[in-house]
Write a protein that holds these residues in place. Structure first.
Motif, PDB file in Angstrom:
ATOM      1  N   ARG A 158     -78.192  16.233 -58.663  1.00 50.91           N
ATOM      2  CA  ARG A 158     -78.845  16.499 -59.943  1.00 50.91           C
ATOM      3  C   ARG A 158     -77.878  17.134 -60.932  1.00 50.91           C
ATOM      4  O   ARG A 158     -77.921  16.862 -62.136  1.00 50.91           O
ATOM      5  CB  ARG A 158     -80.057  17.407 -59.736  1.00 50.91           C
ATOM      6  N   ARG A 159     -77.012  17.980 -60.415  1.00 48.76           N
ATOM      7  CA  ARG A 159     -75.972  18.563 -61.267  1.00 48.76           C
ATOM      8  C   ARG A 159     -75.107  17.481 -61.884  1.00 48.76           C
ATOM      9  O   ARG A 159     -74.826  17.503 -63.086  1.00 48.76           O
ATOM     10  CB  ARG A 159     -75.073  19.473 -60.423  1.00 48.76           C
ATOM     11  N   VAL A 160     -74.701  16.539 -61.070  1.00 45.13           N
ATOM     12  CA  VAL A 160     -73.853  15.457 -61.568  1.00 45.13           C
ATOM     13  C   VAL A 160     -74.615  14.627 -62.597  1.00 45.13           C
ATOM     14  O   VAL A 160     -74.067  14.244 -63.637  1.00 45.13           O
ATOM     15  CB  VAL A 160     -73.353  14.574 -60.404  1.00 45.13           C
ATOM     16  N   ALA A 161     -75.877  14.384 -62.317  1.00 45.09           N
ATOM     17  CA  ALA A 161     -76.700  13.650 -63.287  1.00 45.09           C
ATOM     18  C   ALA A 161     -76.731  14.385 -64.619  1.00 45.09           C
ATOM     19  O   ALA A 161     -76.555  13.786 -65.686  1.00 45.09           O
ATOM     20  CB  ALA A 161     -78.111  13.482 -62.738  1.00 45.09           C
ATOM     21  N   PHE A 162     -76.923  15.677 -64.544  1.00 45.83           N
ATOM     22  CA  PHE A 162     -76.962  16.477 -65.765  1.00 45.83           C
ATOM     23  C   PHE A 162     -75.635  16.405 -66.513  1.00 45.83           C
ATOM     24  O   PHE A 162     -75.596  16.276 -67.739  1.00 45.83           O
ATOM     25  CB  PHE A 162     -77.285  17.931 -65.424  1.00 45.83           C
ATOM     26  N   ILE A 163     -74.551  16.463 -65.769  1.00 48.82           N
ATOM     27  CA  ILE A 163     -73.225  16.377 -66.390  1.00 48.82           C
ATOM     28  C   ILE A 163     -73.072  15.061 -67.139  1.00 48.82           C
ATOM     29  O   ILE A 163     -72.679  15.031 -68.303  1.00 48.82           O
ATOM     30  CB  ILE A 163     -72.115  16.518 -65.321  1.00 48.82           C
ATOM     31  N   ARG A 164     -73.419  13.949 -66.479  1.00 53.21           N
ATOM     32  CA  ARG A 164     -73.217  12.649 -67.117  1.00 53.21           C
ATOM     33  C   ARG A 164     -74.128  12.449 -68.315  1.00 53.21           C
ATOM     34  O   ARG A 164     -73.716  11.889 -69.328  1.00 53.21           O
ATOM     35  CB  ARG A 164     -73.424  11.533 -66.102  1.00 53.21           C
ATOM     36  N   VAL A 165     -75.358  12.896 -68.196  1.00 53.89           N
ATOM     37  CA  VAL A 165     -76.262  12.782 -69.343  1.00 53.89           C
ATOM     38  C   VAL A 165     -75.717  13.608 -70.507  1.00 53.89           C
ATOM     39  O   VAL A 165     -75.672  13.149 -71.655  1.00 53.89           O
ATOM     40  CB  VAL A 165     -77.686  13.245 -68.971  1.00 53.89           C
TER      41      VAL A 165
END
Lengths: 152, 152
Positions: free
Chosen positions: A54-61
């Motif tokens: 989820r952290r990575v998702a947040f980063i990419r978004v």
DNA sequence: GCTTGACTTGAACCATTGTTTAAGTTGGAG
DNA sequence: CTCCAACTTAAACAATGGTTCAAGTCAAGC
């Protein structure tokens, strides 16, 4: 207690890459920049907890929103370190972008709606033009003359 | 005929910098990248025609819209080379950004409106999520798996 | 217990968008 | 005709966001 069965398995860097769609090289880069973190096995390999996804998702978004990694890192620092972030934790972090985003959407809309006529009519050379006047913008750009256009 | 009185004087790089608010180093860089051009005096100094001011304005506005210099250069290549661009010429060039801009505004609005709940609810891991599904985006990202987020 | 794919690191490299510096030249005012 | 600010260039440096490579290590399946 050593390995709780209902606890989801940790991810290797390859697994995290596969599931997130982010190259492993980028994940290691994010870790060097302290946007994500991992524990190491006895053999020095990375293991990520599930919420890293989820952290990575947040980063990419956030990157798609034009936010630099340094700012994303600062926002992520608001998350608790001792427990898995809750929905409320994530909501608080997400709020970081809302106002900025609203402002930028408004700015872009103005730019779009005035681009053709302003460029065509020549008012780009005039300080008051919505396109060239950076006073609408979020932060002051520092001192010095900025007649036409503020820094990109 | 040698120096028509009503013809506006050419600008040195310093004058163009002063009037545009763009550092001379950036103007020289733009010239190397073929976004603007100049004639040279017998002593090899740059002299810009007045309409370069508008070109520079267009470049800076476009940059604020997140458009890379290479794309700006390609758009500017649509301008006529033999005469001063008219309002219609500029309108045509400006149109290059309109659709892209509209799409990006819509995308950003969606992202803003769904950011908090999507991140909070965990649907970032789901392909269908508006935040993570790059199918809305302008161009295909090339082959290869992109489960979570497309390239920034 | 061996093999092989996945992992490790540092360092070099890439693109973009410029700025800075050094060393030298020009041009306009007085 | 001299002087100085403004101009010239190439090259190095900077920040961001990574990728690639070489050389070596780990771990899981057979």
């Amino acid at each position: 207690m050593t390995q709780v069965p209902w606890q989801a398995k940790e991810l290797t860097v390859g697994e995290l890459s596969e599931r997130s769609g982010v190259p492993a090289s980028a994940l290691r880069f994010y870790e060097r920049q302290e946007l994500i973190n991992s524990r190491r096995t006895s053999g020095n390999q990375r293991r990520y907890t599930r919420d890293t996804l989820r952290r990575v998702a947040f980063i990419r978004v956030s990157q798609r929103l034009g936010i630099p990694l340094a700012a994303i890192r600062d926002a992520l620092a608001m998350l608790p370190e001792n427990r898995t972030p809750t929905r409320e934790d994530w909501a608080r972090v997400s709020e970081c972008w809302r106002q900025d985003l609203t402002d930028r959407i408004e700015q872009m809309t103005k730019l779009r709606d005035h681009l053709t006529d302003c460029i065509g009519c020549g008012c780009l050379t005039i300080d008051r033009c919505v396109l060239t006047n950076p006073a609408d913008q979020l932060q002051a750009e520092g001192p010095g003359p900025r007649r036409l256009i503020s820094s990109p």
